[in-house]
Design a protein around this motif. Structure first.
Motif, PDB file in Angstrom:
ATOM      1  N   VAL A  50       0.863  -1.182   0.000  1.00 38.52           N
ATOM      2  CA  VAL A  50       0.000   0.000   0.000  1.00 38.52           C
ATOM      3  C   VAL A  50       0.900   1.232   0.000  1.00 38.52           C
ATOM      4  CG1 VAL A  50      -1.796   1.205   1.257  1.00 38.52           C
ATOM      5  CG2 VAL A  50      -1.587  -1.280   1.499  1.00 38.52           C
ATOM      6  N   ASP A 102      -4.084  -0.451   7.920  1.00 33.36           N
ATOM      7  CA  ASP A 102      -2.722  -0.307   8.460  1.00 33.36           C
ATOM      8  C   ASP A 102      -2.845   0.275   9.866  1.00 33.36           C
ATOM      9  OD1 ASP A 102      -3.644   1.946   6.993  1.00 33.36           O
ATOM     10  OD2 ASP A 102      -1.653   2.834   6.944  1.00 33.36           O
ATOM     11  N   LYS A 139      -2.653  -4.851   8.887  1.00 34.69           N
ATOM     12  CA  LYS A 139      -1.270  -4.554   8.466  1.00 34.69           C
ATOM     13  C   LYS A 139      -0.535  -3.818   9.584  1.00 34.69           C
ATOM     14  CE  LYS A 139       1.362  -2.254   4.800  1.00 34.69           C
ATOM     15  NZ  LYS A 139       1.922  -1.033   5.364  1.00 34.69           N
ATOM     16  N   ASP A 160       6.228  -7.517   4.547  1.00 41.83           N
ATOM     17  CA  ASP A 160       6.875  -6.546   3.659  1.00 41.83           C
ATOM     18  C   ASP A 160       7.998  -5.820   4.372  1.00 41.83           C
ATOM     19  OD1 ASP A 160       5.931  -4.278   5.044  1.00 41.83           O
ATOM     20  OD2 ASP A 160       4.341  -3.852   3.614  1.00 41.83           O
ATOM     21  N   GLY A 199      11.782  -3.996   2.645  1.00 45.85           N
ATOM     22  CA  GLY A 199      13.124  -4.300   2.148  1.00 45.85           C
ATOM     23  C   GLY A 199      13.193  -5.409   1.120  1.00 45.85           C
ATOM     24  N   ARG A 214      13.649  -6.598  -2.253  1.00 47.61           N
ATOM     25  CA  ARG A 214      14.190  -5.970  -3.460  1.00 47.61           C
ATOM     26  C   ARG A 214      14.459  -6.971  -4.586  1.00 47.61           C
ATOM     27  NH1 ARG A 214      12.268  -2.646  -0.924  1.00 47.61           N
ATOM     28  NH2 ARG A 214      13.232  -0.869   0.148  1.00 47.61           N
ATOM     29  N   GLY A 267       7.074  -2.274  -1.726  1.00 48.46           N
ATOM     30  CA  GLY A 267       6.686  -0.862  -1.696  1.00 48.46           C
ATOM     31  C   GLY A 267       7.490   0.015  -2.627  1.00 48.46           C
ATOM     32  N   ARG A 268       8.617   0.508  -2.125  1.00 49.45           N
ATOM     33  CA  ARG A 268       9.374   1.550  -2.850  1.00 49.45           C
ATOM     34  C   ARG A 268       9.777   1.163  -4.280  1.00 49.45           C
ATOM     35  NH1 ARG A 268      10.639   1.658   2.648  1.00 49.45           N
ATOM     36  NH2 ARG A 268      10.393   3.678   3.669  1.00 49.45           N
TER      37      ARG A 268
HETATM   38  C1  LIG Z   1       5.795   6.821   0.047  1.00 48.45           C
HETATM   39  C2  LIG Z   1       5.191   5.718   0.833  1.00 48.45           C
HETATM   40  C3  LIG Z   1       3.848   5.764   1.179  1.00 48.45           C
HETATM   41  C4  LIG Z   1       3.275   4.728   1.928  1.00 48.45           C
HETATM   42  N1  LIG Z   1       1.941   4.793   2.238  1.00 48.45           N
HETATM   43  C5  LIG Z   1       1.380   3.796   2.972  1.00 48.45           C
HETATM   44  C6  LIG Z   1       0.002   3.841   3.286  1.00 48.45           C
HETATM   45  O1  LIG Z   1      -0.715   4.770   2.930  1.00 48.45           O
HETATM   46  N2  LIG Z   1      -0.503   2.811   4.000  1.00 48.45           N
HETATM   47  C7  LIG Z   1       0.258   1.746   4.391  1.00 48.45           C
HETATM   48  O2  LIG Z   1      -0.256   0.815   5.013  1.00 48.45           O
HETATM   49  N3  LIG Z   1       1.566   1.698   4.119  1.00 48.45           N
HETATM   50  C8  LIG Z   1       2.139   2.686   3.402  1.00 48.45           C
HETATM   51  N4  LIG Z   1       3.475   2.627   3.110  1.00 48.45           N
HETATM   52  C9  LIG Z   1       4.254   1.466   3.562  1.00 48.45           C
HETATM   53  C10 LIG Z   1       4.173   0.314   2.557  1.00 48.45           C
HETATM   54  O3  LIG Z   1       2.885  -0.219   2.455  1.00 48.45           O
HETATM   55  C11 LIG Z   1       5.082  -0.842   2.944  1.00 48.45           C
HETATM   56  O4  LIG Z   1       4.763  -1.280   4.227  1.00 48.45           O
HETATM   57  C12 LIG Z   1       6.557  -0.494   2.865  1.00 48.45           C
HETATM   58  O5  LIG Z   1       6.814   0.472   1.880  1.00 48.45           O
HETATM   59  C13 LIG Z   1       7.331  -1.772   2.565  1.00 48.45           C
HETATM   60  O6  LIG Z   1       8.685  -1.528   2.542  1.00 48.45           O
HETATM   61  P1  LIG Z   1       9.543  -1.301   1.204  1.00 48.45           P
HETATM   62  O7  LIG Z   1       9.162   0.033   0.702  1.00 48.45           O
HETATM   63  O8  LIG Z   1      10.943  -1.373   1.730  1.00 48.45           O
HETATM   64  O9  LIG Z   1       9.217  -2.412   0.249  1.00 48.45           O
HETATM   65  C14 LIG Z   1       4.071   3.633   2.355  1.00 48.45           C
HETATM   66  C15 LIG Z   1       5.411   3.578   1.983  1.00 48.45           C
HETATM   67  C16 LIG Z   1       5.984   4.595   1.233  1.00 48.45           C
HETATM   68  C17 LIG Z   1       7.441   4.507   0.871  1.00 48.45           C
END
Ligand SMILES: Cc1cc2nc3c(=O)[nH]c(=O)nc-3n(C[C@H](O)[C@H](O)[C@H](O)COP(=O)(O)O)c2cc1C
Length: 407
Positions: free
Chosen positions: A153, A244, A282, A337, A339, A341, A360-361
């Motif tokens: 998300v 979340d 979450k 979730d 990290g 990659r 995510g990223r």
């Molecule tokens: C810019 C950004 C916005 C995010 N927005 C949400 C969100 O609105 N709701 C949520 O549950 N997690 C949000 N997340 C967290 C992601 O769902 C996820 O848990 C996380 O990015 C996973 O790690 P990764 O980016 O290292 O893969 C966000 C992450 C980023 C980087």
């Protein structure tokens, strides 16, 4: 004259800091614009771009995407810099503390812990076996997926990355959702803390457009607001939804008159009972809360520290995943979730007990840099890496990954 955030940092730190060096090194290493400013290189690049465009047109005519990862990342960098440097390794170092932005909160340790926790596990290479064609498919809440990898998300990306006027929230979301579908998997429509209902309804239009193939998320708002949104999600045809729960700590970012809040067990039960849709919680990081998620009627959990964006100094997800899975595996769907990659990270997470992972990223970079094709490209790359990792650990099926493949 207004200063960029980087300029402000350099001034406030009185010189060229280690962090600035990392930022610059990352940018140069990835071939950012400064290099291209050299005339000869620029011409060579223009010729190269023209070749790529021609190849893309030919491939598009043949119904295939010729988009290359380096092109996607280049465009993502041009659009998101300096909010995101699109580093060669997305590891939370250059962007630490940058929330809003791409980073982890405060010291950034929680973001980096996700990568170091995964790194601690190594894969045992095995090559004498019968696994010729590993199976990466799963079925999640009745939805068939080509791989155990979904989009995480990611809400408020245009705001976090300063994309106003470059990429709209709708375009961003279309990139995530349609890209996941192209790769044979599923993505989430997000709910932003500051978003009024009308904005959420707009996002759900994309969910409705891809009925049954896009999931949705709700912030831990008041009970009445959550139930109101669940009705909309049902109408849009999402096969499941997540809350979340760990966004409770971000109440200060909610609009006046709105709130996000921690939920009691009674409130969680009420949410689960209010719908037939599978409800995923979450932000679970302990065995105790994983067990309680089952008690309240949740269908799934995401073992997650929110990409290190809500509470500094939390462990990486992979550090707590095994203990959680040992306690609840088979009783509730376990997603994880943080990290992830590469395909090897996916396999490690499955070996630790996840049924599937969220990314995510890397997919933010994919959507901003290449729309649906960019997202699909990154997901398929990870799936390819997963197949290699399975082949070289003797793993036949992502639904039955043995922990013994970890060293
Ligand atoms: C810019 C950004 C916005 C995010 N927005 C949400 C969100 O609105 N709701 C949520 O549950 N997690 C949000 N997340 C967290 C992601 O769902 C996820 O848990 C996380 O990015 C996973 O790690 P990764 O980016 O290292 O893969 C966000 C992450 C980023 C980087």
């Amino acid at each position: 004259m207004s200063q960029t955030r980087d300029e402000q940092e350099i001034r406030s730190e009185g010189g060229f800091s280690r962090r600035d060096f990392i930022k610059t090194a990352a940018a140069v290493g990835a071939g950012v614009l400064a290099v291209q400013a050299v005339g000869g290189v620029r011409e060579a690049n223009a010729a190269e771009e023209a070749k790529k465009e021609a190849a893309a047109a030919t491939a598009a005519a043949a119904g295939k995407s010729a988009l290359k990862l380096d092109q996607v990342l280049k465009v993502a960098r041009e659009k998101m810099y300096p909010r995101c440097r699109v580093c060669p390794e997305c590891d939370g170092v250059a962007c630490s503390g940058e929330v809003p932005g791409m980073g982890g909160i405060d010291s950034g340790a929680a973001f980096r812990n996700n990568l170091t926790a995964l790194e601690k596990y190594k894969l045992k290479m095995v090559t004498f076996h019968e696994v010729k064609k590993p199976d990466t498919s799963i079925t999640l809440f009745g939805v068939k997926l080509s791989m155990p990898i979904m989009s995480a998300v990611t809400g408020g990306v245009t705001y976090n990355m300063g994309l106003q006027g470059k990429v709209s929230e709708e375009e961003y979301m279309e990139g995530i959702v349609a890209g996941c579908i192209q790769a044979g998997t599923i993505g989430f429509a997000a709910d932003g803390i500051g978003d009024p209902l009308a904005v959420y309804e707009t996002r759900l239009k994309t969910v409705a457009k891809y009925r049954g193939q896009a999931a949705a998320q709700i912030k831990p708002r008041t009970q009445a607001e959550i139930i109101e949104r669940i009705r909309l999600i049902e109408q849009a045809g999402a096969p499941f939804f997540a809350i979340d729960i760990d966004s409770a700590g971000r109440a200060s970012r909610a609009l006046p008159g709105r709130t996000v809040e921690p939920k009691s067990l009674k409130q969680l039960k009420e949410i689960a009972k209010s719908t037939k849709l599978p409800f995923i919680i979450k932000g679970i990081m302990t065995v105790d809360e994983a067990k309680k998620a089952i008690d309240v009627g949740a269908a799934g959990i995401v073992v997650s520290n929110h990409g290190g964006r809500v509470l500094d100094h939390t462990p990486g997800s992979a550090q707590v995943l095994a203990a959680i899975a040992d306690s609840v595996k088979g009783k509730i769907v376990i997603l994880s979730d943080g990290g992830i990659r590469y395909g090897a990270d996916v396999l490690k997470s499955l070996a630790l007990g996840a049924d599937a992972v969220l990314v995510g990223r890397p997919l933010i970079r994919g959507s901003v840099g290449g729309g649906p094709e960019g997202v699909a490209l990154i997901l398929k790359k990870m799936q390819g890496e997963l197949v290699v990792s399975m082949t070289l650990t003797g793993t036949a099926d992502v639904k039955k990954v043995s922990r013994s493949i970890l060293v």
